[in-house]
Motif scaffolding. Structure first.
Motif, PDB file in Angstrom:
ATOM      1  N   GLY A 118       0.816  -1.213   0.000  1.00 52.54           N
ATOM      2  CA  GLY A 118       0.000   0.000   0.000  1.00 52.54           C
ATOM      3  C   GLY A 118       0.848   1.260   0.000  1.00 52.54           C
ATOM      4  O   GLY A 118       0.579   2.204  -0.756  1.00 52.54           O
ATOM      5  N   VAL A 119       1.891   1.268   0.840  1.00 49.09           N
ATOM      6  CA  VAL A 119       2.791   2.426   0.895  1.00 49.09           C
ATOM      7  C   VAL A 119       3.527   2.578  -0.441  1.00 49.09           C
ATOM      8  O   VAL A 119       3.651   3.693  -0.969  1.00 49.09           O
ATOM      9  N   LEU A 120       4.000   1.467  -0.987  1.00 44.97           N
ATOM     10  CA  LEU A 120       4.707   1.516  -2.272  1.00 44.97           C
ATOM     11  C   LEU A 120       3.811   2.063  -3.379  1.00 44.97           C
ATOM     12  O   LEU A 120       4.209   2.966  -4.124  1.00 44.97           O
ATOM     13  N   LEU A 121       2.589   1.549  -3.482  1.00 47.56           N
ATOM     14  CA  LEU A 121       1.689   1.993  -4.550  1.00 47.56           C
ATOM     15  C   LEU A 121       1.258   3.441  -4.370  1.00 47.56           C
ATOM     16  O   LEU A 121       1.188   4.205  -5.347  1.00 47.56           O
ATOM     17  N   ALA A 122       0.983   3.849  -3.129  1.00 44.99           N
ATOM     18  CA  ALA A 122       0.597   5.247  -2.888  1.00 44.99           C
ATOM     19  C   ALA A 122       1.762   6.184  -3.208  1.00 44.99           C
ATOM     20  O   ALA A 122       1.569   7.221  -3.864  1.00 44.99           O
ATOM     21  N   SER A 123       2.952   5.827  -2.776  1.00 41.83           N
ATOM     22  CA  SER A 123       4.138   6.653  -3.053  1.00 41.83           C
ATOM     23  C   SER A 123       4.404   6.749  -4.544  1.00 41.83           C
ATOM     24  O   SER A 123       4.718   7.821  -5.073  1.00 41.83           O
ATOM     25  N   TYR A 124       4.289   5.624  -5.222  1.00 38.96           N
ATOM     26  CA  TYR A 124       4.505   5.593  -6.666  1.00 38.96           C
ATOM     27  C   TYR A 124       3.451   6.434  -7.389  1.00 38.96           C
ATOM     28  O   TYR A 124       3.766   7.178  -8.322  1.00 38.96           O
ATOM     29  N   GLY A 125       2.195   6.325  -6.952  1.00 39.17           N
ATOM     30  CA  GLY A 125       1.129   7.110  -7.556  1.00 39.17           C
ATOM     31  C   GLY A 125       1.353   8.601  -7.407  1.00 39.17           C
ATOM     32  O   GLY A 125       1.078   9.388  -8.323  1.00 39.17           O
ATOM     33  N   ILE A 126       1.870   9.016  -6.271  1.00 40.24           N
ATOM     34  CA  ILE A 126       2.171  10.437  -6.053  1.00 40.24           C
ATOM     35  C   ILE A 126       3.393  10.850  -6.867  1.00 40.24           C
ATOM     36  O   ILE A 126       3.379  11.864  -7.568  1.00 40.24           O
ATOM     37  N   ALA A 127       4.452  10.042  -6.796  1.00 45.70           N
ATOM     38  CA  ALA A 127       5.716  10.403  -7.450  1.00 45.70           C
ATOM     39  C   ALA A 127       5.563  10.525  -8.957  1.00 45.70           C
ATOM     40  O   ALA A 127       6.149  11.433  -9.567  1.00 45.70           O
ATOM     41  N   ARG A 128       4.751   9.678  -9.579  1.00 44.58           N
ATOM     42  CA  ARG A 128       4.662   9.729 -11.040  1.00 44.58           C
ATOM     43  C   ARG A 128       3.850  10.912 -11.538  1.00 44.58           C
ATOM     44  O   ARG A 128       3.801  11.168 -12.740  1.00 44.58           O
ATOM     45  N   ASN A 129       3.219  11.650 -10.639  1.00 38.87           N
ATOM     46  CA  ASN A 129       2.492  12.865 -11.016  1.00 38.87           C
ATOM     47  C   ASN A 129       3.283  14.139 -10.743  1.00 38.87           C
ATOM     48  O   ASN A 129       2.811  15.234 -11.058  1.00 38.87           O
ATOM     49  N   LEU A 130       4.465  14.024 -10.147  1.00 37.30           N
ATOM     50  CA  LEU A 130       5.295  15.205  -9.891  1.00 37.30           C
ATOM     51  C   LEU A 130       5.916  15.662 -11.212  1.00 37.30           C
ATOM     52  O   LEU A 130       6.400  14.838 -11.994  1.00 37.30           O
ATOM     53  N   PRO A 131       5.954  16.973 -11.468  1.00 35.75           N
ATOM     54  CA  PRO A 131       6.333  17.457 -12.803  1.00 35.75           C
ATOM     55  C   PRO A 131       7.830  17.574 -13.063  1.00 35.75           C
ATOM     56  O   PRO A 131       8.209  17.984 -14.146  1.00 35.75           O
ATOM     57  N   TRP A 132       8.687  17.267 -12.125  1.00 34.50           N
ATOM     58  CA  TRP A 132      10.116  17.437 -12.364  1.00 34.50           C
ATOM     59  C   TRP A 132      10.831  16.095 -12.364  1.00 34.50           C
ATOM     60  O   TRP A 132      10.362  15.107 -11.822  1.00 34.50           O
ATOM     61  N   GLN A 133      12.030  16.125 -13.008  1.00 34.40           N
ATOM     62  CA  GLN A 133      12.828  14.910 -13.086  1.00 34.40           C
ATOM     63  C   GLN A 133      13.470  14.615 -11.745  1.00 34.40           C
ATOM     64  O   GLN A 133      13.760  15.550 -11.012  1.00 34.40           O
ATOM     65  N   PRO A 134      13.652  13.392 -11.370  1.00 35.19           N
ATOM     66  CA  PRO A 134      13.463  12.148 -12.103  1.00 35.19           C
ATOM     67  C   PRO A 134      12.040  11.598 -12.021  1.00 35.19           C
ATOM     68  O   PRO A 134      11.727  10.586 -12.628  1.00 35.19           O
ATOM     69  N   PHE A 135      11.152  12.256 -11.275  1.00 38.85           N
ATOM     70  CA  PHE A 135       9.800  11.740 -11.075  1.00 38.85           C
ATOM     71  C   PHE A 135       8.995  11.737 -12.366  1.00 38.85           C
ATOM     72  O   PHE A 135       8.171  10.849 -12.587  1.00 38.85           O
ATOM     73  N   SER A 136       9.213  12.695 -13.218  1.00 35.12           N
ATOM     74  CA  SER A 136       8.459  12.761 -14.480  1.00 35.12           C
ATOM     75  C   SER A 136       8.759  11.555 -15.382  1.00 35.12           C
ATOM     76  O   SER A 136       7.957  11.227 -16.250  1.00 35.12           O
ATOM     77  N   TRP A 137       9.876  10.895 -15.149  1.00 31.92           N
ATOM     78  CA  TRP A 137      10.212   9.694 -15.916  1.00 31.92           C
ATOM     79  C   TRP A 137       9.278   8.534 -15.573  1.00 31.92           C
ATOM     80  O   TRP A 137       9.187   7.563 -16.319  1.00 31.92           O
ATOM     81  N   LEU A 138       8.596   8.625 -14.441  1.00 34.64           N
ATOM     82  CA  LEU A 138       7.694   7.549 -14.025  1.00 34.64           C
ATOM     83  C   LEU A 138       6.330   7.629 -14.705  1.00 34.64           C
ATOM     84  O   LEU A 138       5.559   6.675 -14.672  1.00 34.64           O
ATOM     85  N   ALA A 139       6.022   8.777 -15.322  1.00 29.25           N
ATOM     86  CA  ALA A 139       4.737   8.933 -16.022  1.00 29.25           C
ATOM     87  C   ALA A 139       4.727   8.053 -17.267  1.00 29.25           C
ATOM     88  O   ALA A 139       5.763   7.872 -17.909  1.00 29.25           O
ATOM     89  N   PRO A 140       3.578   7.460 -17.603  1.00 30.91           N
ATOM     90  CA  PRO A 140       3.542   6.610 -18.795  1.00 30.91           C
ATOM     91  C   PRO A 140       3.812   7.392 -20.077  1.00 30.91           C
ATOM     92  O   PRO A 140       3.397   8.523 -20.216  1.00 30.91           O
ATOM     93  N   GLY A 141       4.533   6.737 -20.979  1.00 31.57           N
ATOM     94  CA  GLY A 141       4.777   7.365 -22.279  1.00 31.57           C
ATOM     95  C   GLY A 141       6.139   7.808 -22.487  1.00 31.57           C
ATOM     96  O   GLY A 141       7.135   7.439 -22.662  1.00 31.57           O
TER      97      GLY A 141
END
Length: 141
Positions: A118-141
């Protein structure tokens, strides 16, 4: 007692057969249907459609499609957490079906922690919506 053990063994084999059959069907569907094409039979993420935010599963269908076509780089671009988690999910599936070798039971016990997932998925869900690198690399596409 012996009948109960036989029923349990049959139940586990039936579960394993059902999971394997479902997986084979999903693999065949992902080999034949391209979710990247407009009007695809495979649905878009309802969470993204409603909120405009990426959920932890966004890109999973396209990720699995890429893996079905042996394209690891495209799969990682769509949902890197899913690609990294597939071995753990296979271990958990084998454990749930009662088919996991005894040597892997300690690992399965560690992977069976719902709070950690749960912590992993919630953290990942938040991190992939952050607009700066390296987090933006987690967004699909």
């Amino acid at each position: 007692m012996r009948k109960r053990l036989a029923r349990l063994a049959n139940h586990r084999l039936a579960t394993a057969a059902l999971v394997s059959g479902g997986g084979a069907g999903a693999l065949l569907l992902l080999r034949l249907v391209d979710p990247n094409q407009p009007g695809s039979l495979l649905p878009a993420c309802p969470f993204f459609s409603i909120t405009g935010l990426f959920c932890p599963g966004c890109g999973a269908t396209r990720c699995l499609h890429a893996l079905a076509h042996f394209d690891l780089s495209a799969a990682l671009a769509m949902n890197p957490l899913l690609v990294v988690s597939l071995p753990a999910l296979a271990i958990l599936t084998a454990h749930g079906a009662g088919l996991l070798p005894a040597a892997l039971l300690p690992l399965a016990r560690q992977l069976c922690r719902p709070v950690a997932w749960g912590v992993l998925l919630a953290s990942y869900g938040i991190a992939r919506n952050l607009p700066w690198q390296p987090f933006s690399w987690l967004a699909p596409g």
